[in-house]
Enzyme design. Structure first.
Site, PDB file in Angstrom:
ATOM      1  N   SER A   6       0.854  -1.195   0.000  1.00 48.13           N
ATOM      2  CA  SER A   6       0.000   0.000   0.000  1.00 48.13           C
ATOM      3  C   SER A   6       0.885   1.238   0.000  1.00 48.13           C
ATOM      4  CB  SER A   6      -0.889   0.013   1.240  1.00 48.13           C
ATOM      5  OG  SER A   6      -1.393   1.324   1.432  1.00 48.13           O
ATOM      6  N   HIS A  30      -0.889  -1.135  -4.591  1.00 44.27           N
ATOM      7  CA  HIS A  30      -2.199  -0.891  -3.987  1.00 44.27           C
ATOM      8  C   HIS A  30      -2.342   0.593  -3.644  1.00 44.27           C
ATOM      9  CE1 HIS A  30      -5.719  -2.219  -1.545  1.00 44.27           C
ATOM     10  NE2 HIS A  30      -5.355  -1.268  -0.715  1.00 44.27           N
ATOM     11  N   ASP A  32      -4.702   3.442  -1.930  1.00 43.44           N
ATOM     12  CA  ASP A  32      -5.812   3.662  -1.004  1.00 43.44           C
ATOM     13  C   ASP A  32      -6.383   5.053  -1.201  1.00 43.44           C
ATOM     14  OD1 ASP A  32      -6.025   1.255   0.624  1.00 43.44           O
ATOM     15  OD2 ASP A  32      -3.955   1.704   1.192  1.00 43.44           O
ATOM     16  N   MET A  34      -9.139   7.739  -0.175  1.00 40.91           N
ATOM     17  CA  MET A  34     -10.053   8.067   0.936  1.00 40.91           C
ATOM     18  C   MET A  34     -10.606   9.479   0.739  1.00 40.91           C
ATOM     19  SD  MET A  34      -7.661   6.790   4.056  1.00 40.91           S
ATOM     20  CE  MET A  34      -6.850   5.186   4.043  1.00 40.91           C
ATOM     21  N   HIS A  63      -8.165   0.939  -4.302  1.00 40.57           N
ATOM     22  CA  HIS A  63      -9.122   0.565  -3.256  1.00 40.57           C
ATOM     23  C   HIS A  63      -9.860   1.849  -2.896  1.00 40.57           C
ATOM     24  CE1 HIS A  63      -9.534  -0.767   1.263  1.00 40.57           C
ATOM     25  NE2 HIS A  63     -10.700  -0.709   0.649  1.00 40.57           N
ATOM     26  N   MET A  65     -12.169   3.923  -0.965  1.00 41.32           N
ATOM     27  CA  MET A  65     -12.898   4.089   0.307  1.00 41.32           C
ATOM     28  C   MET A  65     -13.605   5.431   0.233  1.00 41.32           C
ATOM     29  SD  MET A  65      -9.875   2.609   2.697  1.00 41.32           S
ATOM     30  CE  MET A  65      -8.702   2.875   1.391  1.00 41.32           C
ATOM     31  N   MET A 134     -11.383  -6.214   4.715  1.00 46.94           N
ATOM     32  CA  MET A 134     -10.655  -5.258   5.561  1.00 46.94           C
ATOM     33  C   MET A 134     -10.437  -5.894   6.921  1.00 46.94           C
ATOM     34  SD  MET A 134      -9.889  -2.358   4.033  1.00 46.94           S
ATOM     35  CE  MET A 134      -9.062  -1.911   5.547  1.00 46.94           C
ATOM     36  N   ASP A 172      -6.581  -6.960   3.755  1.00 46.14           N
ATOM     37  CA  ASP A 172      -5.991  -5.625   3.792  1.00 46.14           C
ATOM     38  C   ASP A 172      -6.097  -5.024   5.197  1.00 46.14           C
ATOM     39  OD1 ASP A 172      -5.150  -3.053   3.330  1.00 46.14           O
ATOM     40  OD2 ASP A 172      -6.744  -2.527   1.923  1.00 46.14           O
TER      41      ASP A 172
HETATM   42  C1  DX5 Z   1      -6.571   1.167   5.345  1.00 47.84           C
HETATM   43  C2  DX5 Z   1      -6.054   0.793   3.974  1.00 47.84           C
HETATM   44  C3  DX5 Z   1      -4.935  -0.210   3.998  1.00 47.84           C
HETATM   45  C4  DX5 Z   1      -3.781   0.203   4.840  1.00 47.84           C
HETATM   46  C5  DX5 Z   1      -2.756  -0.875   4.930  1.00 47.84           C
HETATM   47  O1  DX5 Z   1      -7.698   1.970   5.237  1.00 47.84           O
HETATM   48  O2  DX5 Z   1      -7.069   0.263   3.174  1.00 47.84           O
HETATM   49  O3  DX5 Z   1      -4.531  -0.533   2.676  1.00 47.84           O
HETATM   50  O4  DX5 Z   1      -3.197   1.376   4.407  1.00 47.84           O
HETATM   51  O5  DX5 Z   1      -1.749  -0.422   5.773  1.00 47.84           O
HETATM   52  P1  DX5 Z   1      -1.106  -1.346   6.912  1.00 47.84           P
HETATM   53  O6  DX5 Z   1      -0.511  -2.510   6.212  1.00 47.84           O
HETATM   54  O7  DX5 Z   1      -0.112  -0.439   7.548  1.00 47.84           O
HETATM   55  O8  DX5 Z   1      -2.229  -1.743   7.830  1.00 47.84           O
HETATM   56 ZN    ZN Z   2      -6.406  -0.655   1.093  1.00 43.66          ZN
END
Ligand code: DX5
Ligand code: ZN
Length: 213
Positions: A6, A30, A32, A34, A63, A65, A134, A172
């Site tokens: 990530s 990956h 993320d 948000m 991903h 969110m 998750m 994840d």
């Molecule tokens: C959380 C994300 C994950 C996260 C993973 O909302 O979807 O992808 O960043 O990070 P670690 O491996 O540090 O939990």
């Molecule tokens: Zn993620």
């Protein structure tokens, strides 16, 4: 094990170095995304997605969110994103949303929060390329793995074997070299790892250790 670092945990001041690292050792990048609405945090937007996609020589997955994720499908496709996961909890018309991703020529994933039962996925797995479980509450990197998520992997595996064996299971959140064996044994095909990779003394070795299971 397929390993997807990530980029949330990457060093944004030295992004090119971290992109090179994942290109050289990992399987998937990956991203993320948000929005501060679906999750209580904002990560990064289109300029960074574009920069990472330009530098990527391995597949990139996003991903999302965010609420109304469909607004970004065509844009992400044009930037080079190969797979998109949307949250079950953010989509009122998930069948339509998953089909839209696939119609654009990308792989479609459905992500679920820790509290969402895998039993709700019995039908959507039939058209999904992967399910993202998750294993922390989404919004932040560096959290601890929630132990009850392991049984969700086991239960989901059974549902997938019955309804669509080609569908992959991605886990994840809080994945480390200490719990990867448990996660693999439960039936995961892909793991996302942020801090376990980028905060490691030797990130390349951390990726190899996660892959080796
Ligand atoms: C959380 C994300 C994950 C996260 C993973 O909302 O979807 O992808 O960043 O990070 P670690 O491996 O540090 O939990
Ligand atoms: Zn993620």
């Amino acid at each position: 094990m397929i390993v997807a670092p990530s980029m949330l945990a990457a060093d944004f001041a030295n992004l090119a170095k971290d992109i090179d690292l994942v290109n050289s050792y990992a399987d998937i990048i990956h991203l993320d995304i948000m929005d501060g609405v679906f999750v209580p945090n904002i990560s990064y937007g289109t300029p960074l997605v574009e920069t990472i996609c330009k530098g990527a020589t391995i597949p990139v997955e996003a991903h999302l969110m965010i609420v109304e994720p469909q607004k970004f499908f065509a844009l992400y496709k044009s930037l080079g994103v190969g797979s998109i996961s949307v949250h079950y909890e953010a989509c009122n018309h998930l069948d339509r949303t998953v089909n839209k991703i696939k119609e654009l020529g990308m792989k479609a994933g459905v992500a679920i929060n820790p509290h969402t039962s895998v039993n709700l996925l019995e039908d959507i797995v039939r058209i999904s390329d992967y399910i993202l479980i998750m294993s922390v509450n989404p919004g932040y990197g560096g959290q601890r793995y929630i132990p009850y998520c392991t049984h969700k992997i086991v239960e989901l595996k059974k549902i997938i074997e019955k309804n669509n064996p080609a569908c992959l299971i991605e886990v994840d959140g809080g994945v480390t070299t200490g719990n990867i064996e448990e996660i693999a044994n439960a039936g995961a095909d892909v793991v996302v790892a942020g801090s376990a990779v980028f905060n490691a003394v030797d990130p390349a070795k951390a990726i190899k250790l996660l892959q080796g299971i």
